[in-house]
Scaffold this motif. Structure first.
Motif, PDB file in Angstrom:
ATOM      1  N   ASP A 345       1.164  -1.327  -0.051  1.00 48.09           N
ATOM      2  CA  ASP A 345       0.158  -0.409  -0.179  1.00 48.09           C
ATOM      3  C   ASP A 345       0.515   1.380   0.202  1.00 48.09           C
ATOM      4  OD1 ASP A 345       0.524  -0.256   2.748  1.00 48.09           O
ATOM      5  OD2 ASP A 345      -1.477  -0.675   3.721  1.00 48.09           O
ATOM      6  N   LYS A 346       2.322   1.232   0.650  1.00 47.75           N
ATOM      7  CA  LYS A 346       2.645   2.564   1.182  1.00 47.75           C
ATOM      8  C   LYS A 346       3.378   2.853  -0.117  1.00 47.75           C
ATOM      9  CE  LYS A 346       2.382   2.485   6.106  1.00 47.75           C
ATOM     10  NZ  LYS A 346       1.890   1.134   5.659  1.00 47.75           N
ATOM     11  N   GLU A 347       4.456   2.035  -1.345  1.00 50.39           N
ATOM     12  CA  GLU A 347       4.545   2.440  -2.664  1.00 50.39           C
ATOM     13  C   GLU A 347       3.388   2.849  -2.961  1.00 50.39           C
ATOM     14  OE1 GLU A 347       5.953  -1.444  -4.665  1.00 50.39           O
ATOM     15  OE2 GLU A 347       5.271  -2.269  -3.318  1.00 50.39           O
ATOM     16  N   TYR A 348       2.593   2.547  -3.119  1.00 48.47           N
ATOM     17  CA  TYR A 348       1.471   3.917  -3.997  1.00 48.47           C
ATOM     18  C   TYR A 348       1.218   4.881  -3.616  1.00 48.47           C
ATOM     19  CZ  TYR A 348       1.567  -0.761  -7.537  1.00 48.47           C
ATOM     20  OH  TYR A 348       2.207  -1.317  -7.487  1.00 48.47           O
ATOM     21  N   LEU A 349       1.294   5.168  -2.870  1.00 48.56           N
ATOM     22  CA  LEU A 349       0.705   6.471  -2.099  1.00 48.56           C
ATOM     23  C   LEU A 349       1.542   7.879  -2.702  1.00 48.56           C
ATOM     24  CD1 LEU A 349      -0.034   5.812   1.288  1.00 48.56           C
ATOM     25  CD2 LEU A 349      -1.504   6.551  -0.649  1.00 48.56           C
ATOM     26  N   CYS A 350       1.239   8.296  -2.696  1.00 46.21           N
ATOM     27  CA  CYS A 350       2.002  10.139  -4.191  1.00 46.21           C
ATOM     28  C   CYS A 350       2.810  10.304  -2.584  1.00 46.21           C
ATOM     29  CB  CYS A 350       0.845  11.190  -3.677  1.00 46.21           C
ATOM     30  SG  CYS A 350       1.571  12.982  -4.480  1.00 46.21           S
ATOM     31  N   GLY A 356       6.044   9.324   3.736  1.00 43.56           N
ATOM     32  CA  GLY A 356       7.499   9.579   3.876  1.00 43.56           C
ATOM     33  C   GLY A 356       8.275   8.927   2.410  1.00 43.56           C
ATOM     34  N   ARG A 357       8.072   8.921   1.781  1.00 44.23           N
ATOM     35  CA  ARG A 357       9.111   8.138   0.361  1.00 44.23           C
ATOM     36  C   ARG A 357       9.843   8.591  -0.372  1.00 44.23           C
ATOM     37  NH1 ARG A 357       7.609   2.971  -0.117  1.00 44.23           N
ATOM     38  NH2 ARG A 357       8.367   2.979  -2.238  1.00 44.23           N
ATOM     39  N   SER A 358      11.175   8.414  -1.182  1.00 46.60           N
ATOM     40  CA  SER A 358      11.681   9.114  -1.670  1.00 46.60           C
ATOM     41  C   SER A 358      11.171   8.729  -3.419  1.00 46.60           C
ATOM     42  CB  SER A 358      13.390   8.484  -1.770  1.00 46.60           C
ATOM     43  OG  SER A 358      13.031   7.450  -2.019  1.00 46.60           O
ATOM     44  N   TRP A 359      10.319   8.106  -3.672  1.00 44.04           N
ATOM     45  CA  TRP A 359       9.560   7.591  -4.357  1.00 44.04           C
ATOM     46  C   TRP A 359       8.770   6.510  -3.896  1.00 44.04           C
ATOM     47  CZ3 TRP A 359       9.305   3.322  -7.705  1.00 44.04           C
ATOM     48  CH2 TRP A 359      10.698   2.009  -7.309  1.00 44.04           C
ATOM     49  N   SER A 360       7.481   7.350  -5.393  1.00 40.84           N
ATOM     50  CA  SER A 360       6.013   5.894  -5.593  1.00 40.84           C
ATOM     51  C   SER A 360       6.548   5.651  -7.278  1.00 40.84           C
ATOM     52  CB  SER A 360       5.880   7.165  -4.567  1.00 40.84           C
ATOM     53  OG  SER A 360       5.376   6.596  -3.613  1.00 40.84           O
ATOM     54  N   GLN A 361       4.818   4.872  -6.793  1.00 41.24           N
ATOM     55  CA  GLN A 361       4.099   4.304  -8.173  1.00 41.24           C
ATOM     56  C   GLN A 361       3.678   4.534  -8.005  1.00 41.24           C
ATOM     57  OE1 GLN A 361       6.568   0.308  -6.695  1.00 41.24           O
ATOM     58  NE2 GLN A 361       5.218  -0.012  -8.086  1.00 41.24           N
ATOM     59  N   TYR A 362       2.558   4.842 -10.391  1.00 38.33           N
ATOM     60  CA  TYR A 362       2.032   6.119 -10.266  1.00 38.33           C
ATOM     61  C   TYR A 362       0.970   4.831 -11.734  1.00 38.33           C
ATOM     62  CZ  TYR A 362       3.449   9.200  -7.501  1.00 38.33           C
ATOM     63  OH  TYR A 362       4.295   9.651  -6.190  1.00 38.33           O
ATOM     64  N   PRO A 363      -0.154   5.004 -11.854  1.00 39.13           N
ATOM     65  CA  PRO A 363      -0.979   4.158 -12.856  1.00 39.13           C
ATOM     66  C   PRO A 363      -0.386   5.383 -14.324  1.00 39.13           C
ATOM     67  CG  PRO A 363      -2.370   4.356 -10.794  1.00 39.13           C
ATOM     68  CD  PRO A 363      -1.080   5.519 -10.839  1.00 39.13           C
ATOM     69  N   THR A 364      -0.309   4.801 -14.946  1.00 42.67           N
ATOM     70  CA  THR A 364      -0.051   4.723 -16.355  1.00 42.67           C
ATOM     71  C   THR A 364      -1.307   5.590 -17.461  1.00 42.67           C
ATOM     72  OG1 THR A 364       0.136   3.079 -17.807  1.00 42.67           O
ATOM     73  CG2 THR A 364       2.311   4.074 -16.867  1.00 42.67           C
ATOM     74  N   ALA A 365      -1.187   6.833 -18.123  1.00 45.75           N
ATOM     75  CA  ALA A 365      -2.829   7.173 -18.837  1.00 45.75           C
ATOM     76  C   ALA A 365      -3.003   6.222 -19.606  1.00 45.75           C
ATOM     77  CB  ALA A 365      -2.508   8.347 -19.196  1.00 45.75           C
ATOM     78  N   ASN A 366      -1.660   5.210 -20.126  1.00 43.19           N
ATOM     79  CA  ASN A 366      -2.866   4.691 -21.430  1.00 43.19           C
ATOM     80  C   ASN A 366      -3.150   2.875 -21.042  1.00 43.19           C
ATOM     81  OD1 ASN A 366       0.874   4.406 -20.773  1.00 43.19           O
ATOM     82  ND2 ASN A 366       0.241   2.836 -20.947  1.00 43.19           N
ATOM     83  N   THR A 446       8.812  13.356  -6.994  1.00 47.22           N
ATOM     84  CA  THR A 446       8.582  12.617  -6.298  1.00 47.22           C
ATOM     85  C   THR A 446       7.129  12.510  -6.685  1.00 47.22           C
ATOM     86  OG1 THR A 446       8.689  14.461  -5.567  1.00 47.22           O
ATOM     87  CG2 THR A 446      10.605  12.265  -4.684  1.00 47.22           C
ATOM     88  N   GLY A 447       6.724  13.670  -7.215  1.00 46.19           N
ATOM     89  CA  GLY A 447       5.052  13.469  -8.009  1.00 46.19           C
ATOM     90  C   GLY A 447       4.860  12.844  -9.080  1.00 46.19           C
ATOM     91  N   SER A 448       3.135  12.394  -8.964  1.00 42.30           N
ATOM     92  CA  SER A 448       2.873  11.865  -9.926  1.00 42.30           C
ATOM     93  C   SER A 448       3.364  11.728 -11.432  1.00 42.30           C
ATOM     94  CB  SER A 448       1.456  11.542  -9.873  1.00 42.30           C
ATOM     95  OG  SER A 448       0.643  11.061 -10.893  1.00 42.30           O
ATOM     96  N   MET A 449       3.531  11.801 -12.709  1.00 40.10           N
ATOM     97  CA  MET A 449       4.161  11.938 -13.148  1.00 40.10           C
ATOM     98  C   MET A 449       3.321  11.943 -14.558  1.00 40.10           C
ATOM     99  SD  MET A 449       5.153   9.206 -12.813  1.00 40.10           S
ATOM    100  CE  MET A 449       6.846   9.652 -11.762  1.00 40.10           C
TER     101      MET A 449
END
Length: 650
Positions: A345-350, A356-366, A446-449
């Motif tokens: 759960d935490k690795e997908y939060l912004c 408090g993360r140095s990076w996360s994972q985000y869903p792709t628009a495609n 760090t934000g959602s790209m």
């Protein structure tokens, strides 16, 4: 006296196992089951393998910049460096395929302890195959046992020998099928088989397991000792589900090509798959309340129970309890080594905002684009976020309005409320600010790209301000019933070349099976979501477009997409090589990020808020070739003997 001291010292120097009679492991059911249950320890929890977990390696998620610094497996995959699955190359952090933390993993990156990072598919599978063969070799020594007990042991051993081989060949291609204990002091000579030849051997083991195992361990005499705790123990329907998946994979275009066929479905393997899946479906309680196969689709009201639960006393996801009635949708699961307090759960939060993360994972628009409209139609014919479609009703000014209800469970989008806290520190981030320049998007490292958040594991309150995780449990089934319906649909359509022809074991066609999954979804007015539109039912080819889209939606972020794209021979083909994001402006602009006014109109139904200037942009492109359809073998293993060669291109 000196003699006594010496004898005692010699005894204490012996390894503990040398004082155990190996025959004791096989003499009765209790002992042999203890031997067999170590095989369950070999199953990794792919969604909770490490502090960061990378099991979605298709085109469905994008990583933050620091993934490169940490050598993340998902970053390595996107760069085409598939060597990184191996610990010898650094094991691209977070991969469940191999273990790199050798300080806690014995032997050589594998352990049967209750330590989640010691579970790895490669090492666990080879260990499990040898152990299953050792058990089968010693079956005759189980003399103090009933026939039921003998069948339970043999059925589990055949299942696991097949299961471990299946996991290996689905990622690395055809391998030797090891059906006996190989002597450690002799030269290895077993040749790598074609994928389909290996699948034929797998099928025999899964069929034997089906013939020997019960419908439900709780209904056996032997299972009474562990009554109510048998949910994960192998039953005949788990074996039948994997028999079907094994045949479907063998019949898929990639596997058919690698076995000497054309880039097309093998009809005979697909028919066998349809019959296996059909037998399960015909006997399951979802189709027949009196059926001996206990599996049912979880009702829409409890749909997220398929993969996560919070504050449920540690109960494993995959089964819902609704009004006192059990709905077990998960068919095959391994033990949940992660327990509660998950990392998934935490690795997908912004990053830095919600956690408090140095990076996360985000869903792709495609990937978000695969989620169609509430009327059952895709958003448009080109699957692009910035293209209006009056037929489906998709509007680029309201791109999140009237979407498939599964969209709202899976994704977070602009103006959606994420934080409940009223603390001053939380105030700027209460609503997801994913518009151009919004604080959920900057800094870019760090934000959602991509312009989206992953909501699937993180309902509102899951953040560092509210800390509403409680006893959160994430656990994804290897196979669940909805997956079986979709695999049946694919198999029967391609086996018979017609979407309206049923299998020989289940009197329903491909259209019925896919719509069974779609109709489970309820619209806000309580009516089922429509099935596949008639315009996609004219041919198997057009139907497959909707079937692939439905698999992407229903099984989103459950670790299926990478292998699906591979077996369809699409992984290296456009548009599946591209990851995209969206940029847009709010119709009502935010003017103060520190003390936001949040002037957007609807604060409870965020999809009603208008946006402008929506554009879909490429954020990453993968440059894959034919070699990327299979993972490379370990160099040491591929150097053992000539008949065990490396995969082409590696």
């Amino acid at each position: 006296m000196l003699s006594g001291i010496t004898s005692c010292s010699d005894y204490l120097d012996k390894a503990p196992a040398t004082t155990v009679n190996p025959e004791d492991a096989y003499k009765n059911f209790k002992n042999f089951q203890g031997f067999t249950e170590e095989l369950y320890n070999c199953i990794p929890s792919f969604c909770n393998r490490d502090d960061n977990n990378f099991f979605n390696n298709g085109e469905e998620e994008m990583w933050g910049a620091n993934a490169a610094n940490q050598g993340a497996w998902i970053w390595s995959v996107d760069n085409g460096n598939f060597w990184m699955w191996q610990k010898e190359f650094g094991n691209g952090g977070g991969s469940y395929l191999d273990a790199s933390n050798t300080a806690n993993n014995i032997p050589s990156g594998f352990s049967t302890t209750n330590y989640k990072t010691s579970k790895a598919l490669w090492t666990g599978s080879w260990y499990g195959i040898r152990k299953a063969n050792l058990g089968l070799q010693n079956l005759a020594k189980m003399t103090n046992a009933t026939q039921e007990e003998k069948n339970l042991i043999a059925g589990q051993l055949y299942f696991f020998r097949g299961w471990f081989h299946f996991q290996l060949i689905s990622l690395w291609g055809g391998l030797p099928y090891i059906s006996k204990v190989l002597p450690a002091d002799q030269q290895l000579t077993l040749k790598r088989l074609t994928y389909q030849a290996c699948a034929d051997s797998l099928a025999k083991d899964f069929q034997k397991a089906y013939d020997l195992l019960p419908d439900d361990w709780d209904k056996t005499i032997a299972g009474q000792t562990t009554l109510g705790k048998n949910e994960l123990r192998i039953n005949k329907w788990m074996a039948m589900a994997y028999l079907g998946q094994n045949y479907l994979y063998a019949g898929s275009p990639l596997m058919n090509m690698s076995s000497g066929g054309a880039e097309e479905y093998n009809k005979e393997y697909c028919k066998k798959a349809a019959d296996a899946f059909g037998l399960l479906l015909a006997n399951c309680k979802e189709e027949d309340p009196s059926g001996v196969c206990r599996y049912r689709l979880i009702p829409w009201s409890n749909y997220p129970d398929n993969y996560h639960l919070n504050g449920a006393g540690g109960r494993m996801p995959g089964t819902a309890i609704v009004n006192g009635v059990s709905y077990p949708e998960a068919i095959f699961r391994g033990p949940n080594w992660g327990g509660t307090g998950q990392s998934t759960d935490k690795e997908y939060l912004c990053a830095q905002i919600l956690q408090g993360r140095s990076w996360s994972q985000y869903p792709t628009a495609n990937y978000v684009n695969y989620f169609g409209m509430a009327n059952g139609l895709p958003i448009n014919s080109v699957s692009k976020a910035d293209v209006d479609d009056p037929t489906s009703g998709y509007d680029t000014h309201y791109p999140w309005k009237n979407r498939d209800p599964r969209f709202y469970i899976t994704f977070g989008f602009d103006t959606q409320k994420e934080i409940l806290s009223t603390a001053a520190a939380a105030k700027p981030y209460v609503y997801a600010n994913l518009y151009n320049g919004g604080n959920y998007r900057v800094p870019s490292a760090t934000g959602s790209m991509t312009g989206y958040l992953m909501q699937r594991w993180d309902p509102i309150g899951f953040n560092k301000y509210d800390n509403a995780y409680n006893a959160h449990t994430v656990h994804i089934a290897w196979i669940r019933l909805a997956d079986v319906y979709l695999m049946y649909s694919e198999a029967v359509a391609n086996g018979y070349g017609n979407v309206n022809t049923p299998s020989t074991t289940f009197p329903k066609d491909a259209v019925y099976a896919i719509n069974k999954v779609r109709n489970r979804v309820l619209l806000p007015n309580g009516t089922p979501m429509p099935g596949v539109n008639a315009k996609f039912l004219g041919s198997v080819e057009t139907f497959m477009g909707e079937l692939r889209r439905e698999r992407a939606v229903e099984l989103a972020y459950e670790g299926k997409r990478f292998t699906d794209l591979r077996r369809w021979h699409l992984l290296a083909k456009y548009p599946y090589t591209v990851k995209t994001g969206i940029t847009f402006d709010r119709d009502i602009k935010e003017t103060d990020d520190v003390n936001p006014t949040n002037l957007f109109l609807d604060k409870t139904v965020p999809q009603n808020n208008k946006i402008n200037n929506l554009k879909e942009i490429v954020v990453w492109e993968r440059f894959f070739s034919e070699k990327h359809y299979w993972l490379p073998l370990k160099r040491l293993d591929a150097s053992l003997y000539l008949d065990f060669p490396q995969n082409p291109g590696w």
